[in-house]
Design a protein around this motif. Structure first.
Motif, short mmCIF file in Angstrom:
data_model
loop_
_atom_site.label_atom_id
_atom_site.label_comp_id
_atom_site.label_asym_id
_atom_site.label_seq_id
_atom_site.Cartn_x
_atom_site.Cartn_y
_atom_site.Cartn_z
N ILE A 86 0.83 -1.21 0.00
CA ILE A 86 0.00 0.00 0.00
C ILE A 86 0.87 1.26 0.00
CG2 ILE A 86 -1.87 1.21 1.15
CD1 ILE A 86 -2.80 -1.46 0.42
N ARG A 87 1.88 1.29 0.86
CA ARG A 87 2.63 2.53 1.01
C ARG A 87 3.30 2.98 -0.28
NH1 ARG A 87 6.27 3.92 6.20
NH2 ARG A 87 4.32 3.53 7.25
N PRO A 88 3.91 2.07 -1.08
CA PRO A 88 4.55 2.55 -2.31
C PRO A 88 3.58 3.21 -3.29
CG PRO A 88 5.27 0.34 -1.79
CD PRO A 88 4.17 0.65 -0.85
N ILE A 89 2.28 2.91 -3.22
CA ILE A 89 1.38 3.46 -4.23
C ILE A 89 0.43 4.49 -3.63
CG2 ILE A 89 1.47 1.50 -5.80
CD1 ILE A 89 -1.17 0.59 -4.56
N ARG A 90 0.76 4.99 -2.43
CA ARG A 90 -0.14 5.96 -1.82
C ARG A 90 -0.29 7.24 -2.63
NH1 ARG A 90 -1.23 6.46 3.34
NH2 ARG A 90 -2.50 8.19 2.63
#
Lengths: 290, 344
Positions: A86-90
């Protein structure tokens, strides 16, 4: 009269049981969406994962310990998922989180089917016996499972208003930029909330294991229902998620015996579409945690 | 001071040379594109004569039919910015309309395509009035609801009319101007020709004011409204057009298999076509074709190699594309292609 009332009463009870389990999942979905605009399509698999961990753990430790441990394990998986996926594509549009979690759901379903026996399994409930509803029996465990689910949702809800993490979650959903300007690490808050929501879905799975059969795809229909519930209530609204969950559960369970399941599903879809048209942000929706 | 000037001069010189090279490169790039498109089409059309046959040809035909499905979705997702989770409905409706016409009235392929287009345009026209009033995640959920409703209604239709729970079967081979199209090479050529012509028409369409308006809506809805674009009307038109293009995929699939089972357009299958479009590349019309071919072959092979754990690899592949390759194969290809022609 009795013959007409009895099936209705049983359907009403089943609807409440299903609604309570559904509320556990949809509450987590709406929490994560309100906080970080993350659409978690993997919640259904986390639900199934909870049931499978229970399946493995309960012969060794007993059902009740599994009930406590399985959600924690799934919460840890949720932690890893949030950090890694999730964090890489926030920074991208929110629909990418839907696609990424959907891909994750396919992968995890495959892992479940490889790691465990792919055949559906029936599990004995930890509390046997049944209540007498007029003339028919109603398994005791279903009532207990619903009660545990309701209490858990209530606990999380109260926690949002009494604990520091709850305060942080509400602050970050209210205004992420302002919260981070005030020194709040909103990334950490989202990680914690995401694993919490995964744990909630897993808890629903552990509770549902002895009610429905345990399958790798057991979460698919539930996920769709949970999303319909969240859409009715309004993405990001806590009240909406709970009310929506019971509404969808009623729509799907009350007509059992009179109407075929397909028409009940169509009715649920029609309800969602009509809500979308009159109030695109849902009945209680403001797009944030109230 | 002096040496600084020299360096400055040299830098200007270099810039000029680079610019000239870039301009030349851009021309080559444009011509190169046309040549590449012609080569790719020729290769596709020649496939049965250069060694693709038997099951491989069946798979390729199926992939090109699925490509139509994917291209239709890409028009909506890649060009209009609406993510639909309900495109399985149009595949199924198209297949049923065409299959019914072919079985009961005429096997003419144009009649079948026309019937599919008409039925889907009506249903999508009505559904689109509802769906295009929202966008983003609500649009995804509403389209999912539409697909589920279409599926459930078709399944409930009386079996003696069309299929019922198992699906529609006994569809004869199509014909063109009274001449039956044989299975194998001929059906493959017909499917490929249809796919290529639809993509060529669409690649013209996305350059027209209508196509530009769609892209403007995708990039910034508010700004599009400000410059006078009627957002909801254009979105509705894109929705219906996308559904009709996708339904052609259903028509060809139905002819290829002699029918269609209800499982093939069960609403969860909408995810498959989304995977094809994402793999191939959003917002490029040839991307979905590549995505569909890749998906069909990889999917079939994964299942036969790993009957149990194929979903793991499938999911990981999909995840990798979402995380690391947001433009899909087409995006990666464009970057590479640009570098080949413009770097000195």
């Amino acid at each position: 009269v009795r013959q007409a009332v009895e099936p209705l009463l049983v359907n009403l009870l089943s609807a409440s049981v299903y609604g309570s389990l559904l509320a556990l999942v949809s509450f987590g979905l709406t929490l994560v969406f309100g906080l970080g605009r993350v659409v978690n399509f993997a919640a259904g698999v986390f639900y199934a994962l909870g049931a499978y961990f229970m399946l493995t753990l309960s012969p060794q430790t007993g059902y009740w310990s599994a009930l406590a441990v399985a959600p924690v394990l799934v919460g840890l998986i949720g932690f890893v998922v949030e950090r890694g996926v999730i964090r890489p594509i926030r920074s991208r549009p929110e629909i990418y989180t839907l696609l990424a979690t959907f891909a994750l759901a396919i992968t995890l379903t495959g892992l479940i089917q490889t790691g465990w026996d792919p055949r559906p399994r029936l599990v004995d409930p930890p509390i046997l016996g049944s209540f007498q509803i007029l003339d028919g029996p109603f398994p005791k465990w279903r009532v207990f499972a619903a009660a545990i689910a309701i209490v858990s949702v209530a606990l999380v809800w109260v926690g949002l208003y009494t604990t520091t993490l709850g305060l942080r979650i509400r602050a970050a959903s209210d205004n992420r930029l302002m919260a981070s300007l005030l020194g709040l690490n909103t990334f950490k808050v989202l990680t914690a909330t995401f694993s919490l929501s995964c744990g909630m879905a897993a808890l629903a799975g552990v509770l549902a294991g002895p009610i429905f059969s345990v399958r790798a795809t057991m979460g698919n229909d539930l996920l769709v229902d949970a999303f319909l519930a969240v859409m009715i209530g309004g993405l990001g609204s806590l009240r909406g998620a709970v009310v929506g969950a019971y509404l969808i559960a009623m729509l799907k369970n009350l007509p059992v015996g009179w109407l075929e399941a397909e028409w009940a599903s169509i009715a649920a879809f029609a309800l969602v579409v009509s809500v979308m048209l009159t109030r695109p942000s849902g009945v209680f929706g403001e797009g944030r945690v109230e | 001071v002096y040496s600084g000037k020299v360096e400055l001069n040299r830098r200007i010189e270099i810039t000029v040379t680079g610019d000239a090279l870039n301009r030349q490169g851009a021309q080559l790039y444009g011509h190169g594109r046309h040549i590449a498109v012609i080569c790719a089409c020729a290769a596709l059309l020649a496939a049965p004569y250069i060694g693709v046959n038997g099951f491989g040809l069946f798979l390729l035909t199926k992939a090109l039919a699925l490509a139509l499905w994917a291209v239709g979705l890409d028009l909506l997702v890649g060009y209009t910015g609406l993510i639909s989770f309900g495109h399985s409905a149009w595949l199924g409706l198209g297949a049923y309309a065409a299959g019914y016409i072919a079985r009961e009235y005429t096997t003419d392929i144009f009649a079948a395509l026309l019937a599919a287009a008409a039925v889907v345009a009506i249903v999508a026209g009505v559904a689109g009035l509802v769906a295009t009033r929202v966008s983003g995640v609500p649009f995804a959920i509403v389209t999912l609801a539409i697909a589920a409703t279409v599926y459930l209604v078709i399944v409930r239709l009386p079996p003696e009319f069309i299929g019922g729970r198992t699906g529609l079967f006994g569809v004869p081979a199509p014909s063109v101007f009274g001449r039956t199209i044989a299975y194998g090479n001929e059906l493959y050529l017909a499917t490929t020709a249809l796919t290529i012509s639809v993509v060529l028409i669409l690649s013209y369409l996305v350059r027209t004011p209508f196509g530009r308006a769609l892209q403007a809506i995708r990039d910034n809805e508010t700004r599009a409204r400000f410059i006078g674009i009627n957002v909801s009307t254009q979105r509705w038109a894109a929705f219906v057009l996308s559904a009709v293009v996708s339904s052609f995929g259903g028509v060809m699939l139905c002819f290829l298999q002699g029918g269609m089972s209800t499982l093939e357009f069960q609403w969860l299958r909408s995810a498959d076509v989304l995977v094809m479009v994402l793999l191939g590349g959003l917002g490029s019309l040839y991307g979905p074709i590549v995505g569909a071919i890749f998906f069909s072959f990889v999917f079939t092979n994964l299942i036969s190699w790993f009957p149990r754990e194929w979903q793991i690899y499938m999911g990981l592949m999909f995840l990798a594309v979402v995380l690391f390759l947001p433009g899909g194969f087409a995006g990666a290809f464009e970057r590479l292609w640009g570098r080949v022609w413009t770097s000195p």
